[in-house]
Design a protein around this motif. Structure first.
Motif, PDB file in Angstrom:
ATOM      1  N   HIS A 135      -2.900   4.050  -6.034  1.00 34.39           N
ATOM      2  CA  HIS A 135      -4.184   4.083  -5.332  1.00 34.39           C
ATOM      3  C   HIS A 135      -4.494   5.449  -4.705  1.00 34.39           C
ATOM      4  CE1 HIS A 135      -2.054   3.875  -1.454  1.00 34.39           C
ATOM      5  NE2 HIS A 135      -3.193   4.205  -0.896  1.00 34.39           N
ATOM      6  N   HIS A 167      -8.387   7.221  -2.290  1.00 39.10           N
ATOM      7  CA  HIS A 167      -8.537   8.476  -1.532  1.00 39.10           C
ATOM      8  C   HIS A 167      -9.012   9.583  -2.478  1.00 39.10           C
ATOM      9  CE1 HIS A 167      -6.255   6.181   1.352  1.00 39.10           C
ATOM     10  NE2 HIS A 167      -5.162   6.221   0.616  1.00 39.10           N
ATOM     11  N   ASP A 170      -7.087   3.423   3.956  1.00 39.20           N
ATOM     12  CA  ASP A 170      -6.081   2.382   3.707  1.00 39.20           C
ATOM     13  C   ASP A 170      -6.364   1.147   4.560  1.00 39.20           C
ATOM     14  OD1 ASP A 170      -4.394   3.635   1.777  1.00 39.20           O
ATOM     15  OD2 ASP A 170      -3.639   4.939   3.362  1.00 39.20           O
ATOM     16  N   ILE A 218      -7.056   9.785   5.414  1.00 41.59           N
ATOM     17  CA  ILE A 218      -6.360   8.899   4.477  1.00 41.59           C
ATOM     18  C   ILE A 218      -6.242   7.503   5.065  1.00 41.59           C
ATOM     19  CG2 ILE A 218      -4.167   8.461   3.301  1.00 41.59           C
ATOM     20  CD1 ILE A 218      -3.718  11.486   3.181  1.00 41.59           C
ATOM     21  N   ASN A 241       0.815  -1.216   0.000  1.00 43.70           N
ATOM     22  CA  ASN A 241       0.000   0.000   0.000  1.00 43.70           C
ATOM     23  C   ASN A 241       0.849   1.267   0.000  1.00 43.70           C
ATOM     24  OD1 ASN A 241      -1.258   2.169   2.063  1.00 43.70           O
ATOM     25  ND2 ASN A 241      -2.903   1.286   0.846  1.00 43.70           N
TER      26      ASN A 241
HETATM   27 FE   LIG Z   1      -3.358   5.220   0.919  1.00 43.51          FE
END
Ligand SMILES: [Fe+2]
Ligand code: FES
Length: 427
Positions: free
Chosen positions: A215, A220, A365, A361, A209
């Motif tokens: 991503h 986000h 995740d 954020i 990640n």
């Molecule tokens: Fe992220």
């Protein structure tokens, strides 16, 4: 192609690591091997910030993989790390997160160790009134705590179990050294707080990640709406010689607004982008960058468990503590600097709202990783696909939508784990 593991030996169907067997995220046998071959192998594990233990006897506890260690400062200023488990019958020695102690005393039978882990005294070693005691061959020198070798750079303390680990600067690589200098060595850091985030996913999913700027403007999406990070921004990645450490960065530029308008069609099919979305209180977005070098986000990901992050004006040490194959604790140390004004501190804390368990954020995740762990757990013999940004040889990029740095992580992981060679042809 069936990629099901034989024993704890997963099959890697692509030599460029553009395929990752899902077993590595779920198989408890692989998890145990990781603790031995990675965390106790030739890697430098993050342990602490030097500024957390400034005085003689100051200590913090931390985790190397899933083994707890005590990191402390001796009278002569040297730093030591020992396993937090008694050499007698295994009891945990320090049961607090941090404190000050001039020796480690086991609460069970009071065996007492120096801060460097040597056994100093054993109650009733010679018995009582001539009776009992340890046998004559008992030598305290043979019963110290298990020790790690220490190295420091830029106020970061690292430890390794292996005599074969290369010197720390070579292990970190030139981009990490440059960024640690930029982020931590121009000013004197100090801790302004801690957060912990429990994530219901494998520890390597977080490594993927954080090496994955692809991503950042998709999961986000609010970052795009608010201009925090967009795929139109300048930026890219740089890898170290092994591919294990990555520096991701995005840079502010005057073209960002126009670049964002040009991106409309990339989001059209998803129907998710809301470009007119606004924050009721945009104060968090209006903090000027204090380094004034244009870098909006810089994420320094170091194998196997450390991220040094600058997101706007928030500086953080993110550290992964695996908790079994399907869970990891992300421990975050937030940094300010000596000389910060009250306003600086206020702004840094304001932007902590982006990261941490409730951060705009980070909660996305954490949720994404939970969904990945749930989705892949029954896909035995299958694999993920990492082709964004190109396949084949690893290389640096001057673009952000890429998964090359994730392939770099797996290249090194595969080598250290001693798995059989990956296939020579891509599936
Ligand atoms: Fe992220
Ligand atoms: S278990 Fe530590 S002294 Fe006995």
């Amino acid at each position: 192609m069936n990629t099901q593991a034989h024993g704890a030996q997963p099959v890697w169907p692509a030599a460029d690591f553009s395929r990752v067997p899902y077993e590595v995220f779920t198989d408890p046998r692989i998890y145990r091997l990781e603790m031995e071959r990675l965390f106790r192998g030739p890697v430098w594990n993050y342990l602490a910030m030097e500024c957390e233990i400034p005085q003689w006897g100051d200590y913090v506890t931390n985790w190397v993989g899933d083994t707890q260690v005590i990191v402390s400062r001796s009278r002569d200023g040297s730093i030591h790390a020992v396993e937090n488990s008694c050499a007698h019958r295994g009891a945990r020695l320090a049961d607090k997160v941090r404190g000050n102690a001039r020796r480690h005393v086991c609460p069970y039978h009071l065996w007492t160790y120096s801060l460097s882990g040597d056994l100093a005294s054993v109650p009733f070693e010679k018995g009582h009134k001539g009776k009992g005691g340890m046998p004559p061959c008992f030598d305290k020198k043979d019963h110290g705590l298990r020790k790690l070798r220490i190295a420091t750079h830029g106020g970061l303390v690292f430890g390794t179990y292996s005599d074969d680990t290369e010197p720390l600067p070579a292990y970190l690589g030139p981009h990490s050294l440059t960024q640690i200098d930029r982020l931590l060595m121009q000013r004197t850091p100090k801790v302004i707080g801690y957060l912990r985030q429990k994530i219901a996913g494998n520890w390597k999913l977080y490594n993927e990640n954080v090496r994955d700027p692809y991503h950042a403007s998709l999961l986000h999406l609010f970052q795009v709406s608010f201009g925090i990070q967009t795929p139109a921004m300048k930026g890219g990645i740089k890898l170290d010689k092994d591919g294990k450490n990555t520096w991701n960065h995005s840079i502010l530029s005057d073209d960002d607004a126009q670049g964002l308008r040009d991106l409309d069609r990339d989001y059209a099919d998803s129907g998710k982008l809301m470009p007119d979305l606004q924050m009721h209180d945009p104060a968090m977005l209006e903090v000027p960058l204090d380094l004034q070098d244009g870098y909006k986000t810089t994420l320094l990901s170091m194998f196997p468990s450390l991220v040094v992050a600058q997101v706007d004006n928030t500086y953080a040490i993110r550290h992964l503590r695996p908790k079994g194959p399907d869970a990891v604790e992300l421990h975050i140390t937030y940094l300010g600097f000596e000389g910060d004004t009250d306003e600086d501190l206020h702004n840094r804390l304001l932007q902590v709202n982006l990261i941490g368990p409730a951060g705009y954020i980070s909660m996305e995740d954490g949720e994404a990783l939970r969904l990945v762990q749930l989705g892949l757990k029954t896909r035995h013999g299958e694999h993920s696909v990492l082709e964004m940004g190109g396949t084949g040889e690893l290389h640096d990029t001057d673009y952000l939508s890429q998964e090359i740095s994730i392939r770099g992580f797996w290249t090194h992981y595969h080598q250290l784990m001693g798995f059989e060679p990956a296939a020579t042809e891509k599936v």
